[in-house]
Design an enzyme around this catalytic site. Structure first.
Site, PDB file in Angstrom:
ATOM      1  N   SER A 287      39.954  43.757  60.524  1.00  0.00           N
ATOM      2  CA  SER A 287      40.806  44.752  59.886  1.00  0.00           C
ATOM      3  C   SER A 287      41.399  44.172  58.618  1.00  0.00           C
ATOM      4  O   SER A 287      41.577  42.957  58.500  1.00  0.00           O
ATOM      5  CB  SER A 287      41.939  45.169  60.827  1.00  0.00           C
ATOM      6  N   ASP A 288      41.716  45.026  57.661  1.00  0.00           N
ATOM      7  CA  ASP A 288      42.442  44.572  56.484  1.00  0.00           C
ATOM      8  C   ASP A 288      43.845  44.155  56.923  1.00  0.00           C
ATOM      9  O   ASP A 288      44.315  44.515  58.000  1.00  0.00           O
ATOM     10  CB  ASP A 288      42.499  45.676  55.428  1.00  0.00           C
ATOM     11  N   CYS A 289      44.530  43.400  56.066  1.00  0.00           N
ATOM     12  CA  CYS A 289      45.801  42.791  56.443  1.00  0.00           C
ATOM     13  C   CYS A 289      46.759  43.798  57.070  1.00  0.00           C
ATOM     14  O   CYS A 289      47.229  44.716  56.395  1.00  0.00           O
ATOM     15  CB  CYS A 289      46.467  42.161  55.219  1.00  0.00           C
ATOM     16  N   SER A 291      46.297  46.242  59.013  1.00  0.00           N
ATOM     17  CA  SER A 291      45.939  47.661  59.041  1.00  0.00           C
ATOM     18  C   SER A 291      46.081  48.268  60.425  1.00  0.00           C
ATOM     19  O   SER A 291      46.312  49.469  60.564  1.00  0.00           O
ATOM     20  CB  SER A 291      44.517  47.876  58.518  1.00  0.00           C
TER      21      SER A 291
END
Length: 756
Positions: A287-289, A291
């Site tokens: 996942s993106d930071c 998210s």
């Protein structure tokens, strides 16, 4: 919130910003000196990796497993496993943006290549892979020295859909095929070619339909991208599919935004069915930071942080939402531990491994820095050359006025997601190697809020044999979390350019630094501005490259990887409107060269040279038969609306081979970018043209080279219908190469009844 949800993820959830600190590199695990672990099955290099992974997972407690599923993964001392920070970045060189990489000591910096949008302008896949090899050499060297990791969350292969997007600079541009070829090439360079072993592990991001950061009160955390199946299939997903299937990337990062109401990091359709199922990702999804926290905190997709985390893992395993079992955690661990073992992290002493010899001597080498310079030269685009006025002569133009807020910059040249460069050559320094310079900034920064420095700049232009204005943008105008408000030069830059050009004794050259396109129609149409160059963000050697182009040591060959629109294009165009195709009833113009037909400042693929090239199609078929696989029922089901479903065709070796003669009819040697477009038969599904191939070829003055191009029919001559189904239109396809057109007719190979 981060501490609550950090361990729940889809292969990996990032968000523990803490790092355990990096020391000299000892074995990450399976130390030959550790008698308690060296004989365990997970440490036996001779065993298959799946067997080693299963053995290790079987030895871990639930608590230990959970602590391995965060970006700052905890150590497991009883099994000899050290802590590990997963987050490192290598967008265009080893970066210290993520906590996994630190500069200092034996590694004060790393080679900083041009920003991706600039490198993409070279249209040179060989160059992209070479850059990846250099970056991974330096990454491995820093890992061996204890100052970096081996998992790099790069490249960014989102589509540069809207010219205002602050992160467009990180991408290869607006075309899905260009972006996909860049992704596959760069990833191959990063990850190496040693079978299943990884040199470093790359990650293609941000999946999917992510191309808005913060515009008009809408940010990426709250944005719900409403995207048609058609646009998902033929635009947004193409680079990711190519990255996974052709580049064999070890990871995909899902994005902050929702797509059609569902957070991408919790959507089983795109995570399990598409990335793992259809594309067969061999690696982990990250996942993106934060998210996962975002879709509890910000998007309110779940009622508790635990549900958010469970959804992320369960999106891969399709288990009932909201319940977590140890099986879910095991499945996530299989993905991450497998990647670590492919990296050799469980193979004992790093120095005895294939890349164990790399060290400080392999970072910022002369060869690496020369490649950064060559990448900048190849990426610079000559937009205008009236007369021609370029190249300048070091005999006639002995004194040059160098003016502008970007005329003597350093860090501006490396854009964002950069590290610490080996060193810099600014435009002023580069030009100073060819001529005596008179330097005036003209504006104190790119915002150019006033004209206090105009007078000195105008005076300088009156004294010089030529004037070079280095203008444009920087990260204060376009960046992550910062989309642009408009397309014009900021502040009073345009006024400075016009006033200087009126006063200049010699030719006035406009050099632009930016990631996104700029409406410079005023300069394009002003005869007093003799030439315009776009340098993008050209990296640590940008000043040398700019000067080499200006004075003709290098012949420009870059082409724009995105459309340069007029300011009027965005007047009534919300960034939040995702549709690619135009709508007359809505007065919606469409996006990118594939669908937008309105006025432009400079088109996609534009770029001039100091020489001239002529193309001739030497050999190409006029008819191609598309064989049907005979397993899909009646011919009517297969051929619908005069188009064949790609899934119903025998696609493997179905290619259109084109032989093109490229002749350099000018007086200078040059590298030429051969862009091949296809115009499909008319129909509401199709773009009005699309890039199907490109090649870079060097042709000496007066010489001719024959270039062979193979166009995969199912991949590149197909279009996508409104339901998201990819089809091959039957009938006449026009292949465009420069001003040359070749027509080829596609027809079904059999018109009989197809047996089910």
């Amino acid at each position: 919130m981060a501490s609550t949800i950090a361990f729940f993820f889809l292969g990996l959830i990032l968000l523990s910003a803490s790092s355990s600190g990096l020391a000299a590199r000892e074995p990450f695990a399976c130390d030959p000196k550790d008698a308690t672990t060296r004989t365990l099955p997970f440490c036996q290099v001779s065993l298959p990796i799946p067997q080693r992974v299963n053995d290790l997972i079987g030895r871990l407690s639930l608590q230990e497993k959970v602590k391995l599923l965060i970006s700052g993964a905890a150590a497991v001392p009883r099994l000899g496993i050290k802590g590990y920070e997963w987050w490192s970045e290598a967008l265009h060189g080893v970066s210290n943006v993520g906590p996994g990489t630190k500069f200092g000591g034996d590694f004060p910096g790393a080679t900083s290549f041009p920003q991706v949008i600039t490198t993409a302008s070279s249209f040179n896949a060989t160059l992209w892979e070479a850059i990846g090899r250099v970056v991974s050499d330096e990454a491995r060297a820093m890992y061996n020295g204890g100052t970096a990791g081996l998992t790099y969350w790069s490249p960014n292969v989102n589509i540069f859909r809207d010219p205002r997007w602050g992160r467009g600079q990180e991408t290869p541009g607006e075309d899905p095929v260009l972006s996909g070829k860049y992704a596959a090439s760069y990833v191959r360079g990063l990850q190496g070619s040693d079978g299943d072993r990884l040199k470093v592990a790359a990650s293609c991001k941000h999946f999917t339909a992510y191309d808005l950061d913060n515009w008009n009160g809408v940010d990426r955390f709250h944005f719900n991208a409403k995207v048609s199946k058609q646009d998902i299939e033929d635009t947004f997903d193409v680079p990711f599919r190519m990255c996974v299937m052709e580049g064999k990337v070890a990871s995909v990062m899902c994005s902050y935004n929702q797509v059609n109401g569902v957070p991408t990091c919790a959507d089983p359709n795109i995570l399990k069915r598409t990335i793992r199922g259809e594309w067969r990702l061999n690696g982990y999804i990250v996942s993106d930071c934060d998210s996962v926290g975002v879709y509890y905190d910000t998007q309110h997709f779940t009622s508790t942080p635990e549900e958010a985390a469970a959804d992320a893992i369960r999106a891969e395993s399709a288990v009932q939402r909201g319940l977590l079992s140890e099986i879910d955690i095991n499945n996530a661990l299989v993905n991450t531990l497998t990647v670590q073992m492919r990296l050799g992290m469980f193979d004992g002493e790093p120095s005895s491994q294939p890349y164990g010899h790399l060290g400080p001597k392999d970072v910022c080498t002369p060869d690496h820095q020369e490649l950064a310079l060559e990448a900048a030269r190849q990426g610079i685009v000559l937009l205008k050359n009236q007369g021609p006025s370029l190249p300048l002569s070091h005999i006639r133009h002995r004194t040059v006025a160098v003016i502008g807020p970007n005329s003597d910059v350093t860090v501006t040249m490396i854009g964002n997601y950069a590290g610490i460069a080996c060193g810099y050559t600014t435009p002023l320094q580069g030009i100073g190697r060819y001529a005596r310079t008179i330097h005036q900034q003209g504006c104190k920064d790119v915002a150019c809020a006033d004209d206090q420095l105009f007078g000195a700049a105008i005076d300088a232009s009156r004294q010089a044999d030529a004037t070079i204005l280095v203008m444009g943008l920087d990260q204060s105008i376009e960046a992550e979390a910062l989309d642009r408000a408009g397309l014009l030069l900021p502040g009073r830059q345009q006024e400075l350019v016009s006033k200087v050009s009126m006063a200049s004794k010699g030719p006035t050259i406009l050099v632009l630094m930016s990631g996104g396109p700029i409406d410079v129609a005023f300069a394009k149409n002003d005869p007093r501005i003799a030439a315009i160059i776009w340098a993008g963000y050209p990296g640590q050697a940008g000043g040398t490259a700019i000067a080499d182009i200006l004075f003709g040591t290098s012949n420009p060959g870059g082409k724009l990887p995105m459309t340069w629109y007029p300011q009027e294009y965005i007047t009534n165009l919300p960034m939040t409107e995702m549709a690619m195709r135009p709508s007359q009833s809505k007065r919606y113009p469409g996006r990118t060269y594939r669908f937008y037909k309105g006025p432009v400042v400079y088109p996609f693929g534009h770029g001039m040279s100091y020489t001239n090239f002529v193309h001739t199609v030497a050999n190409a078929p006029t008819v191609v038969a598309v064989p049907l696989d005979g397993r899909h029922g009646s011919i009517n089901a297969t051929i619908s609306g005069k188009a064949i479903k790609v899934t119903h065709a025998k696609c493997n070796r179905l290619t259109l081979g084109v032989q093109v003669d490229v002749k350099n009819v000018g007086s200078k040697d040059g590298a030429h970018t051969l862009l091949v477009f296809s115009t499909p038969p008319a129909g509401h599904w199709a773009p009005h043209k699309q890039l199907v191939a490109f090649e870079k070829v060097h042709v000496p003055a007066g010489a001719q080279q024959r270039v062979g191009i193979n166009i995969h029919v199912c991949k590149y001559l197909s279009v996508v219908d409104r339901s998201g189904t990819r089809r091959i239109p039957l009938g006449e396809h026009n292949i465009h190469i420069g001003g040359t057109k070749h027509s080829v007719s596609l027809h079904a190979a059999t018109l009989g009844v197809i047996k089910s």
